[in-house]
Design a protein around this motif. Structure first.
Motif, mmCIF file in Angstrom:
data_model
loop_
_atom_site.group_PDB
_atom_site.id
_atom_site.type_symbol
_atom_site.label_atom_id
_atom_site.label_comp_id
_atom_site.label_asym_id
_atom_site.label_seq_id
_atom_site.Cartn_x
_atom_site.Cartn_y
_atom_site.Cartn_z
ATOM 1 N N VAL A 121 1.788 -1.403 9.563
ATOM 2 C CA VAL A 121 1.998 -2.379 8.497
ATOM 3 C C VAL A 121 0.964 -2.099 7.423
ATOM 4 N N SER A 122 1.419 -1.941 6.194
ATOM 5 C CA SER A 122 0.520 -1.625 5.080
ATOM 6 C C SER A 122 -0.333 -0.398 5.379
ATOM 7 N N GLY A 123 0.252 0.567 6.102
ATOM 8 C CA GLY A 123 -0.448 1.809 6.399
ATOM 9 C C GLY A 123 -1.434 1.733 7.531
ATOM 10 N N VAL A 124 -1.506 0.602 8.235
ATOM 11 C CA VAL A 124 -2.468 0.422 9.330
ATOM 12 C C VAL A 124 -1.701 0.324 10.643
ATOM 13 N N ARG A 125 -2.143 1.068 11.644
ATOM 14 C CA ARG A 125 -1.491 1.045 12.958
ATOM 15 C C ARG A 125 -1.777 -0.292 13.639
ATOM 16 N N VAL A 126 -0.724 -1.044 13.962
ATOM 17 C CA VAL A 126 -0.861 -2.415 14.460
ATOM 18 C C VAL A 126 -1.603 -2.467 15.788
ATOM 19 N N THR B 184 6.926 -16.036 11.326
ATOM 20 C CA THR B 184 6.219 -16.650 12.441
ATOM 21 C C THR B 184 6.504 -18.141 12.477
ATOM 22 N N HIS B 185 6.426 -18.720 13.672
ATOM 23 C CA HIS B 185 6.521 -20.174 13.818
ATOM 24 C C HIS B 185 5.133 -20.797 13.818
ATOM 25 N N LEU B 186 4.089 -19.966 13.945
ATOM 26 C CA LEU B 186 2.721 -20.457 13.940
ATOM 27 C C LEU B 186 2.213 -20.631 12.516
ATOM 28 N N LEU B 187 1.163 -21.428 12.364
ATOM 29 C CA LEU B 187 0.496 -21.502 11.074
ATOM 30 C C LEU B 187 -0.063 -20.125 10.753
ATOM 31 N N PRO B 188 0.349 -19.502 9.651
ATOM 32 C CA PRO B 188 -0.169 -18.162 9.335
ATOM 33 C C PRO B 188 -1.401 -18.251 8.436
ATOM 34 N N ASP B 189 -2.359 -17.353 8.661
ATOM 35 C CA ASP B 189 -3.515 -17.325 7.760
ATOM 36 C C ASP B 189 -3.305 -16.357 6.596
ATOM 37 N N GLY B 190 -2.221 -15.561 6.653
ATOM 38 C CA GLY B 190 -1.905 -14.664 5.545
ATOM 39 C C GLY B 190 -2.779 -13.442 5.454
ATOM 40 N N HIS B 191 -3.570 -13.178 6.482
ATOM 41 C CA HIS B 191 -4.456 -12.011 6.456
ATOM 42 C C HIS B 191 -3.648 -10.733 6.350
ATOM 43 N N SER B 192 -4.112 -9.801 5.515
ATOM 44 C CA SER B 192 -3.441 -8.518 5.367
ATOM 45 C C SER B 192 -4.340 -7.418 5.907
ATOM 46 N N PRO B 193 -3.792 -6.502 6.725
ATOM 47 C CA PRO B 193 -4.640 -5.440 7.282
ATOM 48 C C PRO B 193 -5.152 -4.464 6.243
ATOM 49 N N ALA B 194 -4.473 -4.369 5.098
ATOM 50 C CA ALA B 194 -4.901 -3.462 4.031
ATOM 51 C C ALA B 194 -4.233 -3.908 2.739
ATOM 52 N N VAL C 246 0.864 -1.178 0.000
ATOM 53 C CA VAL C 246 0.000 0.000 0.000
ATOM 54 C C VAL C 246 0.904 1.233 0.000
ATOM 55 N N PRO C 247 1.271 1.756 -1.170
ATOM 56 C CA PRO C 247 2.176 2.912 -1.202
ATOM 57 C C PRO C 247 1.453 4.169 -0.721
ATOM 58 N N PRO C 248 2.166 5.134 -0.160
ATOM 59 C CA PRO C 248 3.605 5.080 0.138
ATOM 60 C C PRO C 248 3.861 4.702 1.593
ATOM 61 N N ALA C 249 3.017 3.860 2.165
ATOM 62 C CA ALA C 249 3.077 3.571 3.596
ATOM 63 C C ALA C 249 4.407 2.943 3.983
ATOM 64 N N ALA C 250 4.912 3.353 5.131
ATOM 65 C CA ALA C 250 6.115 2.756 5.668
ATOM 66 C C ALA C 250 5.747 1.506 6.460
ATOM 67 N N GLY C 251 6.753 0.711 6.764
ATOM 68 C CA GLY C 251 6.516 -0.492 7.546
ATOM 69 C C GLY C 251 7.238 -1.659 6.931
ATOM 70 N N PRO C 252 7.337 -2.763 7.669
ATOM 71 C CA PRO C 252 8.057 -3.928 7.159
ATOM 72 C C PRO C 252 7.384 -4.540 5.948
ATOM 73 N N ALA C 253 8.201 -5.102 5.043
ATOM 74 C CA ALA C 253 7.673 -5.732 3.838
ATOM 75 C C ALA C 253 7.115 -7.119 4.114
ATOM 76 N N LEU C 254 7.646 -7.767 5.146
ATOM 77 C CA LEU C 254 7.165 -9.096 5.500
ATOM 78 C C LEU C 254 7.496 -9.360 6.959
ATOM 79 N N SER C 255 6.894 -10.404 7.503
ATOM 80 C CA SER C 255 7.157 -10.809 8.875
ATOM 81 C C SER C 255 7.395 -12.311 8.887
#
Length: 436
Positions: A317-322, A166-176, A155-164
């Motif tokens: 992350v993706s322009g959304v406050r965690v 985890t050791h858990l099963l991820p569902d891949g949900h994106s906040p935006a 989500v340009p031009p938002a700052a934040g990490p490109a990826l994260s």
């Protein structure tokens, strides 16, 4: 010189070829799409609520069960499915969750901990009959040694990490934005068959030496150096061993923080004995969250938590406050409201999302304190990431031409598919067995 390189990189990227980085899709070629549950009530932040929902659904019959279930084209109460890998039980298809739910729901499975998008850990009912697309290939390779890299929506031009990670099963949900892909570090259980382009490790060892060039070191580098782009994450590969070592060291610290003490690591702690505390008890059904910058405090109704560093509150992350998103999800669950982006269970809110709501739980308060700590520490590592990126602007890089000459690129189509897992049987629909 750095400006000229940046301009050249931008021009190359615009023409479809970035000469100073490699696509993450080329470095970790096997990826899996995010899970698609099809119904919001199968996951959430409170495992007790999930068990209550199961009991309500299992006790219902006919049209009422159908309404509560919320059928889709992939799943209805009458759909027989294969068991999730690792969840089958020999000789009892009902307990394994492979028969029709309407006929034999069986006992409620223990909810499993999952990574719900970046920096949020929730729970999921692990029954394949309830989930439209559970991505069995992820369950098949998930074990005590697996790590998952999860791309975030661009989500340009938002700052934040490109990826994260985890050791858990991820569902891949994106906040935006559009959800990214899930990339396991290993293609098979027991940390075998790294999900890396064939020949990549050989090139890295020849260029950088044998130290710190194993699969987990490569993942650490990617986490430290990856940059978001419209086509997905891009990763520069240095030809300088000192730059590589600095990035791997930083990446290992990022991994350690994001695993939150799992795999034998220490739980994150702020330096100097400084840690967030609950100064005033949080309300049972909080309506909102406010940050008091002057006092470094989170204000939640009459509740109060401090100290909360500004970097933790502003972490996005993706322009959304965690922190804000994390809170909103639990505030909704506390009153039985459907989570963001989900349809209500009925015109009067009488769906399963409302079942099991028991207000704000003590566990959530503990998780919130830990999340504040993690985000504050991650924010504290940003200067090191910025310094690494500045060094990469000046450092020699392993070029795409070199990777092509070594046979690393293009990546063979075969490594973009799941690996065969032949060590065990998995229970299919209605208790039948299939060998993978």
């Amino acid at each position: 010189m750095a400006a000229r390189r940046t301009a050249a990189t931008t021009a190359a990227a615009g023409s479809g070829e970035d000469t100073r980085s490699v696509e993450l899709d080329e470095l970790m070629p096997w990826s899996v799409r995010p899970l698609r549950t099809g119904r919001s009530w199968v996951s959430g932040p409170d495992p007790a609520a999930l068990r209550a929902r199961w009991e309500r659904l299992a006790a219902a019959e006919g049209a009422e069960q159908e309404r509560l279930f919320r059928p889709s084209r992939s799943r209805t109460p009458h759909t027989p499915v294969a068991a999730l890998p690792g969840r089958s039980t020999t000789g009892d298809s009902a307990a394994a969750g492979t028969g029709r739910f309407a006929r034999e729901p069986g006992a409620c499975p223990d909810p499993v901990r999952i990574a719900h998008g970046p920096f949020d850990e929730q729970w999921l009912l692990p029954d394949h009959r309830l989930i439209d697309a559970a991505r069995p290939e992820l369950w098949r390779v998930g074990d005590e040694r697996q790590l998952f890299a999860v791309e975030h929506g661009y989500v340009p031009p938002a700052a934040g990490p490109a990826l994260s990670v985890t050791h858990l099963l991820p569902d891949g949900h994106s906040p935006a934005g559009r959800p990214g892909r899930i990339r396991p570090l290993y293609r098979r259980p027991d940390a075998t068959d790294p999900n890396l382009a064939p020949g990549l490790l050989d090139v890295l060892r020849a260029r950088l030496g044998p130290e710190e060039t194993g699969p987990e070191s490569v993942l650490a580098w990617i986490l430290a150096a990856a940059l978001p782009s419209p086509s997905g994450c891009r990763v520069p590969l240095p030809a300088d061993a000192e730059v590589w070592a600095a990035g791997v060291s930083l990446g290992r610290e990022l991994v350690r923080l994001q695993l939150r003490g799992a795999r034998g690591g220490e739980r994150p702690r702020l330096p100097g004995g400084r840690r967030p505390y609950v100064r005033a008890a949080l309300p049972a059904r909080p309506a909102g969250i406010v940050y008091d910058a002057e006092a470094e405090a989170l204000v939640i109704g009459d509740g109060r938590i401090s100290p909360v560093p500004a970097g933790a509150w502003e972490f996005t992350v993706s322009g959304v406050r965690v922190l804000e998103l994390w809170f909103d999800r639990r505030a909704a669950a506390a009153v039985g409201a459907a989570p963001e982006g989900a349809e209500a269970g009925g015109p009067d809110g009488s769906g399963l999302d409302a079942v099991g709501a028991r207000g704000w739980t003590p566990e959530w308060t503990s998780e919130l304190l830990e999340l504040i700590t993690v985000l504050a520490l991650l924010d504290g590592l940003r200067p090191r990431q910025e310094a690494l990126r500045a060094r990469l602007e000046r450092a020699p890089l392993i070029s795409r031409d070199e990777l092509r000459a070594a046979g690393v690129l293009p990546v063979p189509a075969s490594v973009r598919r799941p690996a065969s897992v032949l060590g065990h049987q998995e229970e299919g629909p209605e208790g039948q067995f299939a060998l993978l």
